[in-house]
Design a protein around this motif. Structure first.
Motif, short mmCIF file in Angstrom:
data_model
loop_
_atom_site.label_atom_id
_atom_site.label_comp_id
_atom_site.label_asym_id
_atom_site.label_seq_id
_atom_site.Cartn_x
_atom_site.Cartn_y
_atom_site.Cartn_z
N LYS A 184 0.88 -1.14 -0.09
CA LYS A 184 0.07 -0.07 0.08
C LYS A 184 0.99 1.16 -0.08
O LYS A 184 1.94 1.16 0.61
CB LYS A 184 -0.78 -0.01 1.29
CG LYS A 184 -1.74 -1.01 1.38
CD LYS A 184 -3.31 -1.03 1.49
CE LYS A 184 -4.05 -2.25 1.96
NZ LYS A 184 -5.38 -2.16 1.40
N ILE A 185 0.60 2.20 -0.60
CA ILE A 185 1.26 3.51 -0.64
C ILE A 185 0.54 4.53 0.44
O ILE A 185 -0.77 4.57 0.13
CB ILE A 185 1.23 4.19 -1.89
CG1 ILE A 185 1.95 3.16 -2.98
CG2 ILE A 185 1.68 5.68 -1.84
CD1 ILE A 185 1.94 3.73 -4.34
N ARG A 186 1.30 5.00 1.30
CA ARG A 186 0.65 5.96 2.26
C ARG A 186 1.16 7.27 2.26
O ARG A 186 2.46 7.39 1.99
CB ARG A 186 0.94 5.34 3.58
CG ARG A 186 0.17 4.07 3.85
CD ARG A 186 -1.04 4.22 4.01
NE ARG A 186 -1.69 2.65 4.38
CZ ARG A 186 -3.21 2.50 4.42
NH1 ARG A 186 -3.83 3.51 4.21
NH2 ARG A 186 -3.53 1.28 4.51
N GLY A 187 0.52 8.37 2.10
CA GLY A 187 0.89 9.63 2.31
C GLY A 187 1.09 9.90 3.61
O GLY A 187 0.09 9.66 4.58
N PHE A 188 1.86 11.02 4.06
CA PHE A 188 2.20 11.70 5.30
C PHE A 188 2.58 13.00 5.39
O PHE A 188 3.02 13.54 4.39
CB PHE A 188 3.11 10.98 6.15
CG PHE A 188 4.30 10.73 5.52
CD1 PHE A 188 5.41 11.73 5.90
CD2 PHE A 188 5.02 9.79 4.91
CE1 PHE A 188 6.78 11.70 5.55
CE2 PHE A 188 6.03 9.65 4.21
CZ PHE A 188 6.99 10.62 4.54
N LEU A 189 2.09 13.74 6.41
CA LEU A 189 2.51 15.31 6.76
C LEU A 189 2.61 15.38 8.00
O LEU A 189 1.74 15.18 8.89
CB LEU A 189 1.37 16.13 6.15
CG LEU A 189 1.49 17.40 6.31
CD1 LEU A 189 2.55 17.88 5.53
CD2 LEU A 189 0.32 18.22 6.00
#
Length: 88
Positions: free
Chosen positions: A77-82
């Motif tokens: 899975k590709i997860r974005g983060f900030l």
């Protein structure tokens, strides 16, 4: 994704405008029982706004990017983060 008394984590990266990284983390009941790892590869970028005393603005540091997870339970899975950090 994991809870225990001991945490072991590491990160290897190639710095630049976009930082490429490979990282892993594991939790275990004791320091010597780390067997299940949660690994990811990805990229991130950092943006820093300096302290501005005249306008009473804090120092702001932001980091955002994306990571591809290699292990269960979030495998493939590709997860974005900030993330944001404020310093008065």
């Amino acid at each position: 994704v994991s809870i225990a008394n001991s945490l072991l984590a590491w990160r290897a990266s190639i710095p630049g405008n976009w930082t490429l990284f490979y990282e892993a983390a594991s939790t275990a009941p004791t320091l010597y029982d780390h067997a299940r790892w949660h690994r990811a590869v990805g990229f991130d970028a950092k943006l820093v706004f300096p302290l501005t005393p005249v306008a009473f603005l804090p120092r702001v540091e932001m980091r955002g990017g994306a990571a591809y997870t290699l292990d269960e339970p979030l495998r493939r899975k590709i997860r974005g983060f900030l993330e944001m950090r404020f310093e008065p």
